[in-house]
Motif scaffolding. Structure first.
Motif, PDB file in Angstrom:
ATOM      1  N   TYR A 484       0.831  -1.216   0.000  1.00 25.79           N
ATOM      2  CA  TYR A 484       0.000   0.000   0.000  1.00 25.79           C
ATOM      3  C   TYR A 484       0.862   1.261   0.000  1.00 25.79           C
ATOM      4  O   TYR A 484       0.507   2.257  -0.624  1.00 25.79           O
ATOM      5  CB  TYR A 484      -0.912   0.011   1.238  1.00 25.79           C
ATOM      6  N   THR A 485       1.959   1.209   0.755  1.00 19.46           N
ATOM      7  CA  THR A 485       2.786   2.407   0.841  1.00 19.46           C
ATOM      8  C   THR A 485       3.402   2.720  -0.521  1.00 19.46           C
ATOM      9  O   THR A 485       3.424   3.880  -0.949  1.00 19.46           O
ATOM     10  CB  THR A 485       3.870   2.227   1.921  1.00 19.46           C
ATOM     11  N   VAL A 486       3.874   1.686  -1.213  1.00 13.76           N
ATOM     12  CA  VAL A 486       4.430   1.904  -2.554  1.00 13.76           C
ATOM     13  C   VAL A 486       3.351   2.505  -3.460  1.00 13.76           C
ATOM     14  O   VAL A 486       3.582   3.498  -4.166  1.00 13.76           O
ATOM     15  CB  VAL A 486       4.959   0.579  -3.141  1.00 13.76           C
ATOM     16  N   LEU A 487       2.156   1.927  -3.425  1.00  7.75           N
ATOM     17  CA  LEU A 487       1.080   2.441  -4.279  1.00  7.75           C
ATOM     18  C   LEU A 487       0.707   3.874  -3.896  1.00  7.75           C
ATOM     19  O   LEU A 487       0.435   4.709  -4.761  1.00  7.75           O
ATOM     20  CB  LEU A 487      -0.149   1.535  -4.190  1.00  7.75           C
ATOM     21  N   LEU A 488       0.721   4.164  -2.596  1.00  6.18           N
ATOM     22  CA  LEU A 488       0.381   5.514  -2.144  1.00  6.18           C
ATOM     23  C   LEU A 488       1.411   6.527  -2.662  1.00  6.18           C
ATOM     24  O   LEU A 488       1.048   7.630  -3.096  1.00  6.18           O
ATOM     25  CB  LEU A 488       0.318   5.554  -0.616  1.00  6.18           C
ATOM     26  N   VAL A 489       2.686   6.132  -2.630  1.00  5.52           N
ATOM     27  CA  VAL A 489       3.733   7.028  -3.130  1.00  5.52           C
ATOM     28  C   VAL A 489       3.511   7.298  -4.621  1.00  5.52           C
ATOM     29  O   VAL A 489       3.574   8.450  -5.075  1.00  5.52           O
ATOM     30  CB  VAL A 489       5.134   6.419  -2.873  1.00  5.52           C
ATOM     31  N   VAL A 490       3.217   6.243  -5.371  1.00  7.81           N
ATOM     32  CA  VAL A 490       2.960   6.410  -6.811  1.00  7.81           C
ATOM     33  C   VAL A 490       1.751   7.328  -7.021  1.00  7.81           C
ATOM     34  O   VAL A 490       1.772   8.245  -7.854  1.00  7.81           O
ATOM     35  CB  VAL A 490       2.700   5.033  -7.474  1.00  7.81           C
ATOM     36  N   GLU A 491       0.707   7.109  -6.224  1.00  8.68           N
ATOM     37  CA  GLU A 491      -0.509   7.909  -6.370  1.00  8.68           C
ATOM     38  C   GLU A 491      -0.240   9.375  -6.084  1.00  8.68           C
ATOM     39  O   GLU A 491      -0.641  10.261  -6.844  1.00  8.68           O
ATOM     40  CB  GLU A 491      -1.581   7.376  -5.399  1.00  8.68           C
ATOM     41  N   LEU A 492       0.492   9.639  -4.989  1.00 12.87           N
ATOM     42  CA  LEU A 492       0.777  11.032  -4.634  1.00 12.87           C
ATOM     43  C   LEU A 492       1.651  11.690  -5.700  1.00 12.87           C
ATOM     44  O   LEU A 492       1.453  12.856  -6.039  1.00 12.87           O
ATOM     45  CB  LEU A 492       1.469  11.097  -3.263  1.00 12.87           C
ATOM     46  N   TYR A 493       2.573  10.914  -6.250  1.00 10.28           N
ATOM     47  CA  TYR A 493       3.443  11.440  -7.312  1.00 10.28           C
ATOM     48  C   TYR A 493       2.597  11.900  -8.498  1.00 10.28           C
ATOM     49  O   TYR A 493       2.747  13.020  -9.005  1.00 10.28           O
ATOM     50  CB  TYR A 493       4.435  10.354  -7.719  1.00 10.28           C
ATOM     51  N   LEU A 494       1.681  11.027  -8.936  1.00 12.15           N
ATOM     52  CA  LEU A 494       0.828  11.382 -10.082  1.00 12.15           C
ATOM     53  C   LEU A 494      -0.106  12.539  -9.736  1.00 12.15           C
ATOM     54  O   LEU A 494      -0.348  13.429 -10.544  1.00 12.15           O
ATOM     55  CB  LEU A 494       0.003  10.172 -10.523  1.00 12.15           C
ATOM     56  N   MET A 495      -0.633  12.522  -8.516  1.00 14.79           N
ATOM     57  CA  MET A 495      -1.554  13.570  -8.094  1.00 14.79           C
ATOM     58  C   MET A 495      -0.856  14.932  -8.119  1.00 14.79           C
ATOM     59  O   MET A 495      -1.384  15.902  -8.658  1.00 14.79           O
ATOM     60  CB  MET A 495      -2.044  13.230  -6.686  1.00 14.79           C
ATOM     61  N   PHE A 496       0.349  14.986  -7.565  1.00 11.69           N
ATOM     62  CA  PHE A 496       1.100  16.244  -7.566  1.00 11.69           C
ATOM     63  C   PHE A 496       1.453  16.659  -8.986  1.00 11.69           C
ATOM     64  O   PHE A 496       1.341  17.825  -9.359  1.00 11.69           O
ATOM     65  CB  PHE A 496       2.382  16.101  -6.724  1.00 11.69           C
ATOM     66  N   LYS A 497       1.857  15.680  -9.794  1.00 10.29           N
ATOM     67  CA  LYS A 497       2.249  15.994 -11.163  1.00 10.29           C
ATOM     68  C   LYS A 497       1.087  16.629 -11.924  1.00 10.29           C
ATOM     69  O   LYS A 497       1.242  17.675 -12.558  1.00 10.29           O
ATOM     70  CB  LYS A 497       2.712  14.715 -11.866  1.00 10.29           C
ATOM     71  N   TYR A 498      -0.086  16.005 -11.834  1.00 12.68           N
ATOM     72  CA  TYR A 498      -1.212  16.518 -12.620  1.00 12.68           C
ATOM     73  C   TYR A 498      -1.816  17.775 -12.007  1.00 12.68           C
ATOM     74  O   TYR A 498      -2.302  18.637 -12.731  1.00 12.68           O
ATOM     75  CB  TYR A 498      -2.262  15.421 -12.836  1.00 12.68           C
ATOM     76  N   ALA A 499      -1.760  17.890 -10.664  1.00  7.91           N
ATOM     77  CA  ALA A 499      -2.234  19.133 -10.044  1.00  7.91           C
ATOM     78  C   ALA A 499      -1.324  20.280 -10.476  1.00  7.91           C
ATOM     79  O   ALA A 499      -1.786  21.379 -10.769  1.00  7.91           O
ATOM     80  CB  ALA A 499      -2.252  18.985  -8.530  1.00  7.91           C
ATOM     81  N   ARG A 500      -0.026  20.041 -10.549  1.00  7.49           N
ATOM     82  CA  ARG A 500       0.914  21.084 -10.971  1.00  7.49           C
ATOM     83  C   ARG A 500       0.704  21.440 -12.429  1.00  7.49           C
ATOM     84  O   ARG A 500       0.748  22.602 -12.805  1.00  7.49           O
ATOM     85  CB  ARG A 500       2.353  20.609 -10.763  1.00  7.49           C
ATOM     86  N   LEU A 501       0.513  20.429 -13.263  1.00  8.27           N
ATOM     87  CA  LEU A 501       0.304  20.693 -14.694  1.00  8.27           C
ATOM     88  C   LEU A 501      -0.955  21.523 -14.906  1.00  8.27           C
ATOM     89  O   LEU A 501      -1.010  22.377 -15.784  1.00  8.27           O
ATOM     90  CB  LEU A 501       0.161  19.371 -15.460  1.00  8.27           C
ATOM     91  N   GLY A 502      -1.973  21.253 -14.091  1.00  7.27           N
ATOM     92  CA  GLY A 502      -3.210  22.014 -14.210  1.00  7.27           C
ATOM     93  C   GLY A 502      -4.023  21.593 -15.411  1.00  7.27           C
ATOM     94  O   GLY A 502      -3.724  20.593 -16.063  1.00  7.27           O
ATOM     95  N   PRO A 503      -5.063  22.376 -15.721  1.00  5.60           N
ATOM     96  CA  PRO A 503      -6.003  21.986 -16.783  1.00  5.60           C
ATOM     97  C   PRO A 503      -5.336  21.828 -18.151  1.00  5.60           C
ATOM     98  O   PRO A 503      -5.906  21.157 -19.021  1.00  5.60           O
ATOM     99  CB  PRO A 503      -7.026  23.120 -16.810  1.00  5.60           C
ATOM    100  N   THR A 504      -4.149  22.389 -18.343  1.00  2.00           N
ATOM    101  CA  THR A 504      -3.487  22.238 -19.648  1.00  2.00           C
ATOM    102  C   THR A 504      -3.103  20.788 -19.913  1.00  2.00           C
ATOM    103  O   THR A 504      -2.871  20.402 -21.056  1.00  2.00           O
ATOM    104  CB  THR A 504      -2.208  23.090 -19.707  1.00  2.00           C
ATOM    105  N   SER A 505      -3.052  19.959 -18.863  1.00  2.00           N
ATOM    106  CA  SER A 505      -2.656  18.561 -19.043  1.00  2.00           C
ATOM    107  C   SER A 505      -3.635  17.799 -19.921  1.00  2.00           C
ATOM    108  O   SER A 505      -3.336  16.715 -20.393  1.00  2.00           O
ATOM    109  CB  SER A 505      -2.555  17.876 -17.687  1.00  2.00           C
ATOM    110  N   LEU A 506      -4.822  18.392 -20.147  1.00  2.14           N
ATOM    111  CA  LEU A 506      -5.834  17.684 -20.930  1.00  2.14           C
ATOM    112  C   LEU A 506      -5.699  17.942 -22.416  1.00  2.14           C
ATOM    113  O   LEU A 506      -6.272  17.234 -23.231  1.00  2.14           O
ATOM    114  CB  LEU A 506      -7.234  18.130 -20.492  1.00  2.14           C
ATOM    115  N   GLN A 507      -4.943  19.012 -22.763  1.00  2.00           N
ATOM    116  CA  GLN A 507      -4.934  19.404 -24.171  1.00  2.00           C
ATOM    117  C   GLN A 507      -4.003  18.532 -24.991  1.00  2.00           C
ATOM    118  O   GLN A 507      -2.889  18.226 -24.587  1.00  2.00           O
ATOM    119  CB  GLN A 507      -4.543  20.886 -24.293  1.00  2.00           C
ATOM    120  N   GLN A 508      -4.507  18.137 -26.145  1.00  2.00           N
ATOM    121  CA  GLN A 508      -3.702  17.333 -27.075  1.00  2.00           C
ATOM    122  C   GLN A 508      -2.581  18.180 -27.651  1.00  2.00           C
ATOM    123  O   GLN A 508      -2.758  19.359 -27.899  1.00  2.00           O
ATOM    124  CB  GLN A 508      -4.587  16.819 -28.215  1.00  2.00           C
ATOM    125  N   ALA A 509      -1.407  17.575 -27.832  1.00  2.00           N
ATOM    126  CA  ALA A 509      -0.274  18.300 -28.403  1.00  2.00           C
ATOM    127  C   ALA A 509      -0.599  18.662 -29.863  1.00  2.00           C
ATOM    128  O   ALA A 509      -1.309  17.934 -30.532  1.00  2.00           O
ATOM    129  CB  ALA A 509       0.986  17.455 -28.361  1.00  2.00           C
TER     130      ALA A 509
END
Lengths: 509, 378
Positions: A484-509
């Motif tokens: 669970y701890t490994v999965l939680l670390v992965v989850e928090l990593y992705l959560m921070f990454k996408y929260a930082r990227l913001g709504p632009t993360s949805l736009q196609q290149a």
């Protein structure tokens, strides 16, 4: 006799896996309704920014949801794997809401989860909003059924003992479903989830505003979160009070421990605002109390007396003595079903059967019980007061802080001056983890506060475990926590990454 | 309220329905997971495979969860004894299943090839391990599991995890693994095109052959095993505990139900028909019929085993008389009755919106679709 380290490890494993699970559940509960609100705004106004909001917060919702599902799998099977005697003894009642949850709620939630993400271009606007609404409805239905199950453990209504199958059996389905403890617990718990979802959106939006990014997106998200959060924080407090009222009726030991009330006071009792409970000496080292307050809050009357811990233990001691008779009579009666005397004795003491079972912690042969064992068992019927007193105050204190924070956020949002209030935005950002801390503290009060029982007054915790070696449970506990701890670390990593990227993360290149 | 005997029988059937629903629905996305690293040779191809089940894996997984909940509610003795006794087998399944929600959801959220390859293998393990262990568990039911109950009905398992991995049980594991792989392959045939579809067709052929051989071999083996039979028990419609009957064992005993009701042989025949027809129908381009064929195989294989065991649910090898059966491991009449009505109302609703979800998401998943929706699909 059952190995006490096995009991402790099984409890630790259940606590760890349940608390991990509840890191993800409250966010799902709250965020799902926020998605419904945002998407409804999109359908009604036609403004694409609301669709963008639904999709972006939906993406974070998905990252969280995956771990909610993962950790939930364990919960469905752990009663059988580690609490086999519990599952046997009360499965006839407790299994029903769990199975209904799967069929009625979890199917709905999970099927709509897929359509929410992949149905955008295949469904009409209203069709997709319907899917999102059913997703939110499913998550909340799921919560009510789980809390019906948990509410029954707190206040076991509608059940009767069957000496042939040697277990509790369902007598009244409606008593199980409409258990008042479950009802108030449900609204309190989902409201806590709504607070968590609101705080999540509020804090991340505050961060964008502090950084000067995605201003329009963040201001709108902030406003919705502030409004929904304010209503939810009010609800969580009101229904928390309702839960407290229900507890004062059904679990006097829990209430007395929460309030560190050692002596029975004349009604209405005083409320200890702050105190330093000393469990070893069974008293408070010091306390600052408010006269009459507890009696008024907990009994909603001026004349009902609330028993203190000493009196509760004394009364439970009598029930243990009577329960011992019930256990012994049941053993003879089961050996010889024609033994009418044993049956009569059992019927007479049946209501205290669970209290008699408390003695099995000290000896298998209840003929060999000593007065010291009875004293010890009576002493354990009230949980550790210090832990209860302070975790409850942590939860309540945080609850009021949410009301204040959401109130201010709503006020300045409505006045459209929120971007100038950088102190408030910073507070909102730093307060992000607090709903989780409050929720975990709340579950600690509810579950640890029920000890020494798994089912209050009916089945002691130490009897409920499976027949494992302590080593086996230690191994599985290490496996769960590690995985669970490994999965939680992965989850928090992705959560921070996408929260930082913001709504632009949805736009196609 | 329905009478107790009927309710016990209905719940044996309903648990069977849930297991069959699990094999058909979760089975096909597990089959896709098993085939994922082998059929998809580059990232886009693998994403095509994953996205055929992307909108559905979560709903399908609930068949597994609900089956667990239903066993808890309908057969608390079985729920308690099986999951505590087969502790490490259950944990193995759970730990493997943990990889699936996060694997699906997280895999394509990072661009690194190593990240994605790791999750692909995690999805493979999360699909293949449970598919194998379910068969192994069923196999051990035919052999009996060493457990007993004390006079307070507390259960004690006296075997080891490794003893579960015996040759017969592993053969049954091959049955379940090839069955779910076939289910995944026929589903992929229907939802992909071109090269990937060709590879799925080849996979379905192999899965079908392995299934037919292992299923036949397991049948021959079962004929030699000691089957369990109840020789004395009070009325099955009365309130019973698992300590009230006598059980005898005799070689070939597991075929007793088939001998008593020869019509039941239709069920294993259907398994052969479904598994054999699936690849043939595919070769003729009838992909949906092929999926139906392999779904019939799922139904028939599970039912074949269930009917052979009936009324036994969890036989005890160390204390046969304490074996758990549909008659004496069930919940009270009140609970079975309430839960029957709940199932009767909600199962059709679940089936209806599941069918609707598949209808909304119908059609082939293509590489162009993945490239055009790179940021939003799995």
């Amino acid at each position: 006799m059952i190995d006490s380290s096995l009991v402790d490890l099984s409890r630790l494993q259940f606590a760890a896996t349940a608390m991990y699970h509840f890191l993800f559940v409250p966010l799902t509960l709250g965020l799902s309704w926020l998605l419904v609100i945002m998407e409804a705004a999109y359908v009604m106004s036609g403004k694409p920014i609301y669709r963008e909001m639904t999709k972006f917060w939906g993406k974070l919702f998905g990252i969280n949801f995956a771990l909610g599902v993962t950790t939930g799998l364990t919960m469905e099977f752990q009663f059988g794997s580690n609490w086999a005697y519990y599952s046997h003894y009360v499965g006839d009642i407790f299994g029903a809401p769990l199975a209904i949850e799967g069929l009625m709620a979890f199917f709905l939630e999970s099927t709509m989860f897929g359509l929410f993400f992949f149905g955008w271009n295949r469904l009409s606007k209203v069709g997709h909003l319907t899917v999102t609404t059913l997703l939110a409805l499913g998550t909340n239905l799921s919560a009510i059924l789980i809390l019906i199950a948990n509410g029954w453990m707190q206040d076991p209504v509608g059940a009767v003992f069957n000496p042939v199958t040697m277990r509790m059996e369902l007598e009244s389905f409606s008593a199980l479903i409409f258990n008042p403890v479950a009802q108030s617990k449900f609204v309190h718990t989902v409201s806590a989830g709504y607070v968590t979802g609101s705080m999540f959106v509020l804090a991340i939006s505050a961060w964008y505003l502090l950084k000067g990014r995605h201003i329009e997106f963040a201001k709108r998200s902030f406003r919705i979160a502030a409004a929904f959060g304010l209503a939810s924080a009010a609800s969580v407090i009101v229904l928390g009070d309702e839960s407290g009222y229900a507890v004062s009726e059904s679990q006097q030991s829990k209430l007395a421990a929460i309030e560190a009330m050692w002596e029975t006071e004349p009604a209405p009792a005083a409320l200890n605002l702050v105190a330093w409970p000393n469990d070893a000496a069974s008293r408070n080292d010091w306390a600052i109390s408010l006269p009459y307050a507890l009696g008024l809050i907990a009994t909603r009357s001026t004349d009902k007396v609330l028993p203190g811990i000493h009196d509760i233990r004394a009364k439970n001691r009598e029930r243990i003595v009577s329960g011992r008779e019930a256990v012994l009579a049941l053993e003879s009666w089961r050996k010889n079903p024609q033994d009418k005397a044993a049956e009569a004795t059992f019927r007479k003491h049946q209501a205290d059967l669970g209290f008699g079972l408390l003695l099995k912690r000290y000896t298998n042969d209840l003929n060999a019980v000593t007065p010291a064992m009875i004293d010890e068992a009576a002493h354990t019927t009230v949980p550790n007061v210090f832990a209860m007193f302070w975790s409850f105050r942590l939860m309540v204190g945080l609850g009021f802080s949410f009301l204040l924070l959401f109130g201010l956020a709503f006020w300045y949002s409505a006045k459209r001056t929120i971007t100038e209030k950088r102190w408030l935005l910073r507070w909102a950002l730093w307060w992000l983890p607090m709903p989780w801390i409050a929720a975990e503290a709340g579950w600690f009060v509810a579950e640890y506060g029920r000890q020494p029982w798994t089912v209050y007054g009916m089945l002691p915790t130490h009897l409920s475990v499976s027949s494992h070696s302590a080593g086996a449970v230690m191994g599985s506990l290490a496996g769960f926590v590690g995985f669970y701890t490994v999965l939680l670390v992965v989850e928090l990593y992705l959560m921070f990454k996408y929260a930082r990227l913001g709504p632009t993360s949805l736009q196609q290149a | 309220m329905l009478d107790y005997y009927t309710l016990k029988l209905i719940w044996w059937l309903l648990v069977g329905v849930l297991l069959i629903g699990f094999a058909i629905m979760d089975g096909h996305d597990m089959g896709v997971g098993v085939l994922l690293p082998f059929l998809g040779r580059n990232d886009t191809e693998r994403r095509v495979l994953i996205n055929t089940v992307a909108p559905h894996w979560d709903g399908n997984q609930v068949w597994f969860v609900t089956a667990g909940g239903a066993i808890f509610a309908a057969w608390p003795f079985v729920y308690a004894t099986a999951f505590s006794g087969l502790y490490w087998a259950l944990l193995l399944v759970l730990f493997a299943l943990f990889f699936r929600p996060v694997g699906f959801e997280y895999r394509s959220k990072m661009p690194a090839a190593s990240w994605r390859a790791s999750w692909d293998w995690a999805l493979f393990a999360g699909s293949a391990v449970p598919a194998l262990v379910f068969g192994v568990a069923f196999g051990n039911l035919f052999l009996g599991v060493p457990f007993h109950l004390d006079d307070t009905m507390r259960s004690f398992y006296t075997g080891s995890f490794w003893a579960l991995l015996n040759p017969f049980a592993l053969l049954c594991g091959a049955v379940s693994l090839s069955l779910l792989t076939l289910q995944g392959a026929t589903f992929l045939m229907h939802r992909t095109e071109g090269e990937l579809q060709q590879r799925a067709r080849t996979a379905s052929r192999w899965a079908s052959i392995v299934l037919l051989i292992s299923f036949s071999a397991a049948g021959v083996w079962v004929a030699q095993l000691n089957g369990f039979q109840i020789v004395r028990m009070p009325d099955p419609g009365s309130v019973l505990s698992p300590l009230m009957k006598d059980v005898a064992q005799q070689p070939g005993g597991w075929f007793a139900n088939y001998r008593a009701q020869p019509l039941l042989w239709v069920i294993p025949a259907l398994a052969y028909l479904g598994a054999g027809l699936a690849p043939l129908l595919q070769a003729r381009g009838r992909t949906l019929c092929a999926f139906a064929g392999s779904s019939v195989a799922c139904l028939a294989v599970i039912l074949t085993a269930g009917v052979a065991l009936f009324p036994f649910v969890l036989p005890s090898s160390s204390h046969p008389a304490m074996s758990l059966t549909a008659w004496d491991a069930a919940s009270s009449q009140v609970t079975l009755n309430v839960m029957f009505w709940v199932a009767l109302i909600f199962t059709p609703i679940v089936l209806a919106y599941t069918a609707w979800a598949y209808r909304v998401m119908r059609g082939k998943v293509t590489e162009d679709f993945i490239r055009a929706n790179d940021k939003t699909v799995y």
